[in-house]
Design a protein around this motif. Structure first.
Motif, PDB file in Angstrom:
ATOM      1  N   GLN B 292      -4.298  -5.570   5.520  1.00 32.98           N
ATOM      2  CA  GLN B 292      -3.109  -4.797   5.168  1.00 32.98           C
ATOM      3  C   GLN B 292      -3.141  -4.336   3.714  1.00 32.98           C
ATOM      4  OE1 GLN B 292       0.626  -6.111   6.685  1.00 32.98           O
ATOM      5  NE2 GLN B 292       1.821  -4.991   5.167  1.00 32.98           N
ATOM      6  N   ASP B 293      -3.642  -3.120   3.516  1.00 31.78           N
ATOM      7  CA  ASP B 293      -3.736  -2.574   2.154  1.00 31.78           C
ATOM      8  C   ASP B 293      -2.537  -1.688   1.852  1.00 31.78           C
ATOM      9  OD1 ASP B 293      -4.722  -0.824   4.125  1.00 31.78           O
ATOM     10  OD2 ASP B 293      -5.848   0.340   2.663  1.00 31.78           O
ATOM     11  N   ASN B 294      -1.369  -2.303   1.685  1.00 32.55           N
ATOM     12  CA  ASN B 294      -0.209  -1.530   1.209  1.00 32.55           C
ATOM     13  C   ASN B 294      -0.561  -0.861  -0.115  1.00 32.55           C
ATOM     14  OD1 ASN B 294       1.449  -3.843   2.810  1.00 32.55           O
ATOM     15  ND2 ASN B 294       2.504  -1.875   2.756  1.00 32.55           N
ATOM     16  N   THR B 295      -1.421  -1.544  -0.855  1.00 27.96           N
ATOM     17  CA  THR B 295      -1.956  -0.967  -2.075  1.00 27.96           C
ATOM     18  C   THR B 295      -3.387  -1.478  -2.243  1.00 27.96           C
ATOM     19  OG1 THR B 295      -1.736  -0.839  -4.472  1.00 27.96           O
ATOM     20  CG2 THR B 295      -0.902  -2.823  -3.431  1.00 27.96           C
ATOM     21  N   VAL B 296      -4.154  -0.784  -3.085  1.00 28.81           N
ATOM     22  CA  VAL B 296      -5.574  -1.112  -3.246  1.00 28.81           C
ATOM     23  C   VAL B 296      -5.798  -2.549  -3.689  1.00 28.81           C
ATOM     24  CG1 VAL B 296      -6.329   1.248  -3.661  1.00 28.81           C
ATOM     25  CG2 VAL B 296      -5.493  -0.108  -5.583  1.00 28.81           C
ATOM     26  N   THR B 378      -1.797  -8.778   9.234  1.00 30.07           N
ATOM     27  CA  THR B 378      -0.648  -8.125   8.619  1.00 30.07           C
ATOM     28  C   THR B 378       0.205  -9.156   7.889  1.00 30.07           C
ATOM     29  OG1 THR B 378       0.862  -8.466  10.488  1.00 30.07           O
ATOM     30  CG2 THR B 378      -0.470  -6.456  10.525  1.00 30.07           C
ATOM     31  N   ILE B 379       1.046  -8.649   6.988  1.00 31.93           N
ATOM     32  CA  ILE B 379       1.994  -9.503   6.263  1.00 31.93           C
ATOM     33  C   ILE B 379       3.284  -8.706   6.153  1.00 31.93           C
ATOM     34  CG2 ILE B 379       1.014  -8.715   4.061  1.00 31.93           C
ATOM     35  CD1 ILE B 379       1.683 -11.537   2.941  1.00 31.93           C
ATOM     36  N   GLY B 380       4.419  -9.343   6.483  1.00 30.30           N
ATOM     37  CA  GLY B 380       5.656  -8.578   6.547  1.00 30.30           C
ATOM     38  C   GLY B 380       6.833  -9.272   5.880  1.00 30.30           C
ATOM     39  N   LEU B 381       7.898  -8.523   5.764  1.00 36.64           N
ATOM     40  CA  LEU B 381       9.141  -9.031   5.170  1.00 36.64           C
ATOM     41  C   LEU B 381       9.546 -10.349   5.839  1.00 36.64           C
ATOM     42  CD1 LEU B 381      11.497  -8.269   3.220  1.00 36.64           C
ATOM     43  CD2 LEU B 381      12.647  -7.288   5.197  1.00 36.64           C
ATOM     44  N   GLY B 382      10.165 -11.209   5.060  1.00 36.27           N
ATOM     45  CA  GLY B 382      10.615 -12.479   5.606  1.00 36.27           C
ATOM     46  C   GLY B 382       9.534 -13.550   5.573  1.00 36.27           C
ATOM     47  N   GLY B 383       8.388 -13.238   4.955  1.00 40.21           N
ATOM     48  CA  GLY B 383       7.298 -14.209   4.911  1.00 40.21           C
ATOM     49  C   GLY B 383       6.575 -14.331   6.238  1.00 40.21           C
TER      50      GLY B 383
END
Ligand code: ZN
Lengths: 139, 392
Positions: B292-296, B378-383
């Protein structure tokens, strides 16, 4: 015109200077900011929450610069002026987020010593001076 | 537990689609997945879907119900899973269990999203008890600032340069250019990345994923059924879900315990560890990874946090072209979030489709040679976090 806190109950000017108002578990010593009614540490055997003050000294773990006006619910004075902000590790074992006050952004550095201050954040519609917690480079 | 195969992979390309509803995006993905599986809608015995906060779902995250009504109400059970950006793979986890447990022989997993413009406002409520509100009101710190603080700390710890971070985006867009499902299909270069708007120092516009619309779907079935349907099934080695630990070093609110060790993204590391253990593979067995590259920053930090390489080695791998599809540790051959943009709850499923296509050798010019084992996370809101290992 009066001075108002951005949100009540998070910080105060105490007899010893500015402090963050949180809590700490007497059993496991886990720090909480804002205050927590119970201890959330799964390793803790008994939640014993007490009021605790945090600050004023710590160091900057990591930082960034807010270079564009942040979207709501953030508030700021026009015209927007960029500011540094980051994660600050306080001496009491609390990692807290905050803005760093400095006139020279090139002086902001990882691990720099910082000191808690209560400073202007924005003027509200009635012209009140709304303040929040920030960190200034320690002398 | 029974072996589970992913026999149908389907996707609506990522992008901005003003004229299409989320239901239309999902239908496209579901029909493609069913066709890929050689199955009919009425063969689907249950649906596990990602719950969206932004589109469809009757405002209650009932996105799976929308899909069932649209495809034809067969009366099947529907499970709507809410887990922020991890929702797609969280639904996949449920779908996998429904088949591996023997409860069902064929299950559909689906996630679709139409995103509002601009940065994602995680909660949107003005409440003094909401940590997101406190952070933004009292500190003026929007979400992307977290990635920036972590990036700047990495520069301090590992000597990472802004040019190296830009190179991650260049590599991502090179892969994206070869992927018909990616939103950004034009290559870029280091100069262009560094000249793109500085969003939050040290991160530039081209180094942060945009918000996108998209949908993806996967048909899962039992081994017995898979053998009737296809000669090259993709096997689910493991599907894992985890949440963040109390002692995690990333402050989720405005304050927390100072960490005593490196415990960033504890949920992501835990999900990956569980998935590798569950699949009986180690880092050396993983032929490529979709992360999960939300950013580099994440393309540099995650491989180290997941044990895929040594701390501080990511920049070396990047500089030596070892993260391209033909390298030693191919990362995001799909082009990743940088090339797709983020259709939050559908992200985990686009990754799973990509891993499946790679394992089937159907990824054309971005193909990872001899790909036998692939992982995505993936990694998401709420941990929330997920990880999936697929095998050919
Ligand atoms: Zn405790």
């Amino acid at each position: 015109m009066a001075t108002k806190h951005a949100v009540e109950g998070l910080f105060a000017e105490t007899a010893n200077g500015p402090r963050l108002l949180g809590s700490r578990c007497a059993t496991c010593s886990a720090p909480y900011f804002p205050k927590s009614p119970v201890c959330h540490n799964p390793e803790c055997t008994e939640s014993k929450i007490e009021d605790a003050e945090f600050g004023p000294t710590g160091k900057l773990w990591g930082f960034t610069f807010q270079v564009f006006p942040p979207p709501p619910p953030a508030k700021f004075d026009e015209p927007f002026k960029p500011y540094p902000m980051g994660f600050i590790d306080l001496d009491e074992g609390l990692r807290v987020l905050g803005q760093v006050t400095t006139d020279d952004m090139t002086k902001v550095a990882v691990d720099m010593p910082l000191e808690l201050v209560i400073e202007h954040l924005y003027h509200d519609e009635d012209g009140n001076d709304v303040v929040t917690w920030k960190f200034k480079p320690a002398a | 537990m029974r072996e589970v195969a992913a026999v149908g992979l389907g996707m609506h390309p990522w992008g901005k689609f003003e004229d299409k509803s989320v239901t239309e995006l999902c239908r496209h993905a579901v029909e493609a997945a069913l066709a890929d599986a050689g199955a009919q809608w009425r063969d689907i015995e249950a649906v596990a879907a990602a719950s969206s906060r932004f589109s469809g779902g009757k405002g209650w995250g009932l996105n799976g119900n929308d899909v069932v009504e649209d495809m034809g109400s067969t009366g099947v059970p529907v499970y709507n899973m809410s887990a922020g950006c991890s929702a797609g793979a969280n639904a996949f986890n449920i779908g996998h269990m429904l088949v591996s447990s023997g409860a069902h022989d064929m299950v559909l997993v689906v996630g679709g999203e139409k995103m509002p413009k601009g940065f994602i406002q995680t909660s949107g409520v003005e409440e003094h008890t909401d940590p997101e509100f406190l952070r933004q009101r009292c500190i003026g710190m929007p979400g992307p600032a977290f990635w920036a603080v972590l990036s700047r700390r990495r520069m301090h710890d590992h000597g990472t340069t802004e040019e190296q971070m830009a190179k991650v985006a260049v590599k991502a867009r090179k892969n994206g250019a070869l992927n018909p499902n990616a939103r950004y299909r034009k290559e870029t270069n280091v100069e262009e990345v560094l000249k793109s708007a500085l969003v939050v120092y040290p991160l530039h516009l081209f180094e942060i994923c945009a918000v996108s619309d998209g949908a993806a779907a996967v048909v899962l079935c039992s081994a017995e059924k898979a053998k009737q349907l296809t000669t090259k099934p993709v096997w689910v080695g493991a599907s894992a879900v985890a949440t963040a630990r109390f002692d995690d070093g990333i402050t989720r609110g405005i304050g927390g315990m100072s960490p005593t060790g490196i415990t960033h993204h504890s949920e992501a590391a835990a999900a990956v560890k569980k998935a590798m253990e569950g699949a009986g593979v180690g880092p050396k067995d993983i032929d490529f990874v979709e992360l999960q590259d939300n950013t580099v920053y994440y393309e540099l930090a995650f491989p180290e946090e997941f044990g895929l390489c040594e701390p501080g080695q990511s920049e070396w791998l990047l500089e030596n072209n070892e993260t391209i599809p033909t390298g030693k540790l191919p990362i995001n051959p799909s082009g990743g979030f940088i090339s797709f943009g983020e259709a939050t709850t559908a992200q985990g499923l686009f990754q799973i489709c990509e891993v499946g296509w790679q394992l089937r050798g159907e990824s054309g010019e971005r193909q990872v040679p001899n790909a036998k084992v692939g992982m995505c996370q993936t990694i998401g809101l709420g941990g929330n976090a997920t990880a999936v290992v697929l095998k050919s």
